[in-house]
Scaffold this motif. Structure first.
Motif, PDB file in Angstrom:
ATOM      1  N   GLU A 151      -7.800 -18.255  29.796  1.00  0.00           N
ATOM      2  CA  GLU A 151      -7.596 -18.839  31.119  1.00  0.00           C
ATOM      3  C   GLU A 151      -8.454 -18.178  32.210  1.00  0.00           C
ATOM      4  O   GLU A 151      -9.090 -18.872  32.997  1.00  0.00           O
ATOM      5  N   ASP A 152      -8.434 -16.860  32.280  1.00  0.00           N
ATOM      6  CA  ASP A 152      -9.118 -16.167  33.372  1.00  0.00           C
ATOM      7  C   ASP A 152     -10.616 -15.988  33.134  1.00  0.00           C
ATOM      8  O   ASP A 152     -11.425 -16.150  34.040  1.00  0.00           O
ATOM      9  N   LEU A 153     -10.982 -15.616  31.913  1.00  0.00           N
ATOM     10  CA  LEU A 153     -12.391 -15.339  31.625  1.00  0.00           C
ATOM     11  C   LEU A 153     -13.104 -16.527  30.976  1.00  0.00           C
ATOM     12  O   LEU A 153     -14.311 -16.502  30.786  1.00  0.00           O
ATOM     13  N   GLU A 154     -12.323 -17.551  30.633  1.00  0.00           N
ATOM     14  CA  GLU A 154     -12.857 -18.795  30.065  1.00  0.00           C
ATOM     15  C   GLU A 154     -13.675 -18.567  28.796  1.00  0.00           C
ATOM     16  O   GLU A 154     -14.735 -19.161  28.602  1.00  0.00           O
ATOM     17  N   LEU A 155     -13.151 -17.708  27.926  1.00  0.00           N
ATOM     18  CA  LEU A 155     -13.791 -17.449  26.640  1.00  0.00           C
ATOM     19  C   LEU A 155     -13.026 -18.204  25.558  1.00  0.00           C
ATOM     20  O   LEU A 155     -11.808 -18.309  25.605  1.00  0.00           O
ATOM     21  N   ASP A 156     -13.758 -18.738  24.578  1.00  0.00           N
ATOM     22  CA  ASP A 156     -13.114 -19.514  23.516  1.00  0.00           C
ATOM     23  C   ASP A 156     -13.233 -18.799  22.175  1.00  0.00           C
ATOM     24  O   ASP A 156     -13.674 -17.650  22.104  1.00  0.00           O
ATOM     25  N   SER A 157     -12.837 -19.487  21.116  1.00  0.00           N
ATOM     26  CA  SER A 157     -12.826 -18.859  19.794  1.00  0.00           C
ATOM     27  C   SER A 157     -14.231 -18.484  19.317  1.00  0.00           C
ATOM     28  O   SER A 157     -14.393 -17.503  18.600  1.00  0.00           O
ATOM     29  N   LEU A 158     -15.239 -19.238  19.705  1.00  0.00           N
ATOM     30  CA  LEU A 158     -16.612 -18.859  19.338  1.00  0.00           C
ATOM     31  C   LEU A 158     -17.024 -17.582  20.056  1.00  0.00           C
ATOM     32  O   LEU A 158     -17.721 -16.731  19.485  1.00  0.00           O
ATOM     33  N   ASP A 159     -16.597 -17.445  21.299  1.00  0.00           N
ATOM     34  CA  ASP A 159     -16.868 -16.216  22.041  1.00  0.00           C
ATOM     35  C   ASP A 159     -16.175 -15.020  21.381  1.00  0.00           C
ATOM     36  O   ASP A 159     -16.702 -13.910  21.399  1.00  0.00           O
ATOM     37  N   ALA A 160     -15.011 -15.262  20.787  1.00  0.00           N
ATOM     38  CA  ALA A 160     -14.288 -14.181  20.108  1.00  0.00           C
ATOM     39  C   ALA A 160     -15.118 -13.609  18.968  1.00  0.00           C
ATOM     40  O   ALA A 160     -15.115 -12.397  18.734  1.00  0.00           O
ATOM     41  N   VAL A 161     -15.850 -14.467  18.265  1.00  0.00           N
ATOM     42  CA  VAL A 161     -16.717 -14.008  17.177  1.00  0.00           C
ATOM     43  C   VAL A 161     -17.803 -13.094  17.739  1.00  0.00           C
ATOM     44  O   VAL A 161     -18.066 -12.011  17.202  1.00  0.00           O
TER      45      VAL A 161
END
Length: 85
Positions: free
Chosen positions: A33-43
């Protein structure tokens, strides 16, 4: 490296990797929500953190439960303690 240095380094490498400002890097900040990172960013996050701190994250179940920057800070500090011990 002290705990404070580890937290500062975590914030710095994530801010650089995802083009975030250091002002956004607060413990309560939610990745989605705050940093707008998704599951691809998690990788990408895993790769950057493994390289920065010389730790293994990929197969750690606890990583899947991380939702905020504070959660990540606690996770990294725990991993560094495990490696030191």
């Amino acid at each position: 490296m002290t705990d404070v240095e580890i937290l500062e380094m975590t914030n710095k490498v994530l801010a650089e990797e995802f083009e975030l400002s250091l002002d956004q890097m607060k413990p309560e900040a939610s990745f989605r929500e705050d940093l707008e990172l998704d599951s691809l960013d998690a990788v990408d996050m895993v790769v950057v953190l493994e390289q920065t701190f010389k730790i293994k994250i990929k197969k750690d179940e606890a990583f899947k439960n991380i939702r905020t920057l504070g959660d990540l800070h606690a996770f990294i500090l725990e991993k560094k303690q495990e490696m030191a011990g």
